[in-house]
Design a protein around this motif. Structure first.
Motif, PDB file in Angstrom:
ATOM      1  N   ALA A 194       0.273  -4.532   6.407  1.00 30.73           N
ATOM      2  CA  ALA A 194       0.683  -3.444   7.301  1.00 30.73           C
ATOM      3  C   ALA A 194       0.216  -3.710   8.726  1.00 30.73           C
ATOM      4  O   ALA A 194       0.961  -3.477   9.698  1.00 30.73           O
ATOM      5  CB  ALA A 194       0.121  -2.115   6.792  1.00 30.73           C
ATOM      6  N   TYR A 195      -1.002  -4.186   8.885  1.00 25.21           N
ATOM      7  CA  TYR A 195      -1.506  -4.485  10.219  1.00 25.21           C
ATOM      8  C   TYR A 195      -0.779  -5.672  10.836  1.00 25.21           C
ATOM      9  O   TYR A 195      -0.610  -5.726  12.064  1.00 25.21           O
ATOM     10  CB  TYR A 195      -3.013  -4.736  10.173  1.00 25.21           C
ATOM     11  CG  TYR A 195      -3.811  -3.469  10.235  1.00 25.21           C
ATOM     12  CD1 TYR A 195      -4.163  -2.906  11.459  1.00 25.21           C
ATOM     13  CD2 TYR A 195      -4.190  -2.798   9.078  1.00 25.21           C
ATOM     14  CE1 TYR A 195      -4.877  -1.727  11.533  1.00 25.21           C
ATOM     15  CE2 TYR A 195      -4.904  -1.613   9.132  1.00 25.21           C
ATOM     16  CZ  TYR A 195      -5.245  -1.076  10.367  1.00 25.21           C
ATOM     17  OH  TYR A 195      -5.935   0.103  10.429  1.00 25.21           O
TER      18      TYR A 195
ATOM     19  N   CYS B 277       4.130   0.766   6.986  1.00 31.89           N
ATOM     20  CA  CYS B 277       3.186  -0.123   7.684  1.00 31.89           C
ATOM     21  C   CYS B 277       2.704   0.501   8.991  1.00 31.89           C
ATOM     22  O   CYS B 277       1.519   0.416   9.333  1.00 31.89           O
ATOM     23  CB  CYS B 277       3.844  -1.472   7.959  1.00 31.89           C
ATOM     24  SG  CYS B 277       4.111  -2.486   6.495  1.00 31.89           S
TER      25      CYS B 277
ATOM     26  N   THR C 144      -1.504   5.095   0.981  1.00 36.80           N
ATOM     27  CA  THR C 144      -1.013   3.764   0.596  1.00 36.80           C
ATOM     28  C   THR C 144      -1.745   3.253  -0.630  1.00 36.80           C
ATOM     29  O   THR C 144      -1.141   2.653  -1.529  1.00 36.80           O
ATOM     30  CB  THR C 144      -1.192   2.786   1.767  1.00 36.80           C
ATOM     31  OG1 THR C 144      -0.500   3.287   2.902  1.00 36.80           O
ATOM     32  CG2 THR C 144      -0.648   1.412   1.415  1.00 36.80           C
TER      33      THR C 144
ATOM     34  N   LEU D 167       6.494  -9.716   4.562  1.00 36.64           N
ATOM     35  CA  LEU D 167       6.239  -8.518   3.765  1.00 36.64           C
ATOM     36  C   LEU D 167       7.289  -8.334   2.682  1.00 36.64           C
ATOM     37  O   LEU D 167       6.968  -8.144   1.500  1.00 36.64           O
ATOM     38  CB  LEU D 167       6.224  -7.298   4.688  1.00 36.64           C
ATOM     39  CG  LEU D 167       6.146  -5.930   4.010  1.00 36.64           C
ATOM     40  CD1 LEU D 167       4.738  -5.660   3.510  1.00 36.64           C
ATOM     41  CD2 LEU D 167       6.601  -4.829   4.967  1.00 36.64           C
TER      42      LEU D 167
ATOM     43  N   MET E 249      -1.850  -5.365   0.791  1.00 34.49           N
ATOM     44  CA  MET E 249      -0.825  -4.595   1.492  1.00 34.49           C
ATOM     45  C   MET E 249      -1.370  -4.020   2.793  1.00 34.49           C
ATOM     46  O   MET E 249      -0.661  -3.934   3.806  1.00 34.49           O
ATOM     47  CB  MET E 249      -0.324  -3.476   0.566  1.00 34.49           C
ATOM     48  CG  MET E 249       0.732  -2.573   1.201  1.00 34.49           C
ATOM     49  SD  MET E 249       2.198  -3.497   1.704  1.00 34.49           S
ATOM     50  CE  MET E 249       2.771  -2.478   3.061  1.00 34.49           C
ATOM     51  N   TRP E 250      -2.631  -3.603   2.802  1.00 36.26           N
ATOM     52  CA  TRP E 250      -3.241  -3.051   4.005  1.00 36.26           C
ATOM     53  C   TRP E 250      -3.216  -4.073   5.141  1.00 36.26           C
ATOM     54  O   TRP E 250      -2.852  -3.760   6.275  1.00 36.26           O
ATOM     55  CB  TRP E 250      -4.668  -2.621   3.677  1.00 36.26           C
ATOM     56  CG  TRP E 250      -5.403  -1.923   4.766  1.00 36.26           C
ATOM     57  CD1 TRP E 250      -5.059  -0.738   5.365  1.00 36.26           C
ATOM     58  CD2 TRP E 250      -6.612  -2.364   5.405  1.00 36.26           C
ATOM     59  NE1 TRP E 250      -5.989  -0.406   6.330  1.00 36.26           N
ATOM     60  CE2 TRP E 250      -6.952  -1.385   6.379  1.00 36.26           C
ATOM     61  CE3 TRP E 250      -7.444  -3.461   5.242  1.00 36.26           C
ATOM     62  CZ2 TRP E 250      -8.078  -1.495   7.177  1.00 36.26           C
ATOM     63  CZ3 TRP E 250      -8.573  -3.565   6.046  1.00 36.26           C
ATOM     64  CH2 TRP E 250      -8.869  -2.592   6.984  1.00 36.26           C
TER      65      TRP E 250
ATOM     66  N   VAL F  91       2.470  -6.426  10.232  1.00 36.28           N
ATOM     67  CA  VAL F  91       3.794  -5.943  10.624  1.00 36.28           C
ATOM     68  C   VAL F  91       3.701  -5.087  11.881  1.00 36.28           C
ATOM     69  O   VAL F  91       4.421  -5.313  12.864  1.00 36.28           O
ATOM     70  CB  VAL F  91       4.429  -5.149   9.466  1.00 36.28           C
ATOM     71  CG1 VAL F  91       5.675  -4.400   9.953  1.00 36.28           C
ATOM     72  CG2 VAL F  91       4.800  -6.071   8.316  1.00 36.28           C
TER      73      VAL F  91
END
Length: 472
Positions: free
Chosen positions: A209-210, A45, A161, A389, A205-206, A212
């Motif tokens: 990641a931001y 992430c 990713t 997540l 998921m992108w 997290v």
């Protein structure tokens, strides 16, 4: 080729692939994969989201001639390097584990999955190259050119990713191959890389990641503000990652809903587990909050009429297909899948409400960075985002069981037939990840302590010495 056609061919040509007996190595392989992926994905992430935050902060420092922003960008780059180095170790472990833990999968589908994994490796090396250029470019590359070195890091992080998520999306919606006489043939690697599910899943998921990275970094500065460090350094350090996390938290429910569309056709068992639908109702299905299935009956759930069908099916009358339509041997662990899914949704909604509250109060002229209760919650934002997540990944991976490639290969057929070595591997990995976690905490705390003590630039053991040090 449809899933039913593939199953028919597998049943005739390779009955062993559909076996239901659990090999002795299945439990340690699952535990090992859960540990490795659960640990590595947190670092991933930061690899995806941190470069964009560094770029914005560095660009602000150049355009506004803001020394605080430039100092934050420089410090964040050093933190990013530490996390990247640790992630490289865990990523290397994972690359070996795919073949070691799941020889049935890689043996049958190695040609199918080779292209995405190859591109992911290339993206990783490119990201490492530009990270090194950026780190050692301070004071040596013209500022406007130097800041551009961050952009390839951000792009390659997203590409890497995407490649990994394309593989996982393919495991949920397999395509790009045929099975003839029990052998995988007519492989179309580009069809795998750009399968119909890849963009939605990678987008989900992108954004995660931001969330997290954004909430975690902002939480560090929230702790500093709580401890009385109310200077501009801490406020700016909080606001930039919190703004990124805000955008991600607000967009995530919509992307998640798009990802779930059509799940009743792709993976009806997973949808039934998400919604805790033990039977197919007559008419609209309720939204079930909490609850568990015990002996085939739902207990302890709060039912909200019609809402389950509206969310899952986009209809006020169409029911959610229940578990009664799925053979018992094809059902996932229902309670775990349901609770993981609802934990992800619940935590995500809580974080979304928190960012809305912050920006609303800021619009009304009140800064919640002066409110200790908000700062306490902000300090917990990172762990909460990590919980969401991990819960999301538990929901999607456990919900796909008993299939490792949905409708094509069962997890029991992908694992190897050895056990003793896997338990030792799990023990060694636990020690390794524990040591890396402790080491990362020690290094990062040491860096933060020296920065607070006034150290402007920490020495780099392998880089050229600063010019003033050479002159002395």
């Amino acid at each position: 080729m449809s899933v039913h056609q593939v199953l028919a061919q597998l049943s005739d040509a390779a009955p062993s692939m559909l076996a239901s007996a659990e090999p002795a190595g299945l439990l340690p392989a699952r535990q090992q994969m859960a540990l490795s992926l659960g640990w590595h994905i947190i670092l991933a992430c930061f690899g995806v989201a941190f470069p964009a935050m560094i770029f914005v902060m560095h660009l602000r420092g150049i355009q506004k001639k803001d020394p605080v922003a430039l100092e934050l960008a420089k410090r964040w780059a050093k933190v990013s390097a530490v996390l990247f180095a640790i992630g490289a170790v865990s990523g290397t472990v994972l690359s070996f584990e795919m073949g070691l833990l799941w020889p049935g999968l890689m043996g049958a589908f190695g040609d199918v999955l080779g292209l995405p994994f190859a591109f992911e490796g290339l993206a990783f090396f490119l990201e490492a190259i530009f990270l090194g250029i950026y780190l050692y470019g301070w004071g040596r590359i013209p500022p406007k050119r130097h800041v551009l070195m961050v952009l390839p890091m951000a792009v390659t992080g997203v590409i890497g990713t995407y490649c990994v998520l394309a593989v996982n999306a393919w495991m949920n919606v397999p395509t790009g191959f045929r099975i003839v006489d029990g052998e995988v043939t007519d492989v179309e690697p580009w069809a795998v890389l750009f399968n119909s599910h890849a963009f939605a899943q990678s987008g989900h998921m992108w954004l995660a990641a931001y969330m997290v990275a954004g909430f975690s970094i902002a939480g560090v500065y929230a702790v500093g503000l709580l401890r009385g460090r109310r200077d501009r350094h801490h406020r700016l350090g909080f606001l930039v990652p919190f703004a990124f996390a805000t955008i991600a938290a607000l967009a995530q429910p919509f992307v998640g809903h798009l990802l779930g569309e059509g799940l009743d056709e792709r993976q009806p068992a997973k949808l039934a587990a998400f919604e805790l639908a033990e039977t197919t109702t007559d008419g609209a299905s309720p939204l079930r909050i909490g609850g568990v299935i015990i002996d085939g009956e739902v207990k302890g759930a709060l039912d909200i009429p019609y809402l389950g069908s509206l969310i899952a099916q986009g209809s006020a009358t169409e029911p959610v297909p229940g578990l009664d339509t799925i053979p018992v041997e094809d059902q996932p662990p229902v309670n775990l899948t349901h609770w993981a899914f609802q934990t992800m949704i619940g935590v995500g909604m809580l974080l979304m409400l928190a960012v809305l509250l912050y920006w609303f109060m800021r619009w009304r002229g009140r800064d919640l960075l002066d409110n200790r209760w908000f700062l306490r919650f902000a300090a917990l934002g990172g762990p909460l985002a990590v919980l969401a997540l991990q819960s999301g990944w538990v929901a999607t991976e456990v919900g796909r069981q008993p299939w490792i490639v949905h409708g094509v290969m069962r997890t029991t057929d992908a694992v190897g037939d050895y056990t003793s070595g896997l338990w030792w591997l799990l023990a060694a990995s636990t020690v390794l990840y524990g040591a890396m976690t402790i080491g990362a905490v020690i290094v990062l705390r040491s860096m933060a302590r020296r920065w607070r003590a006034g150290a402007g630039d920490l020495p780099s053991p392998y880089g050229p010495r600063p010019a003033e040090a050479v002159e002395r």
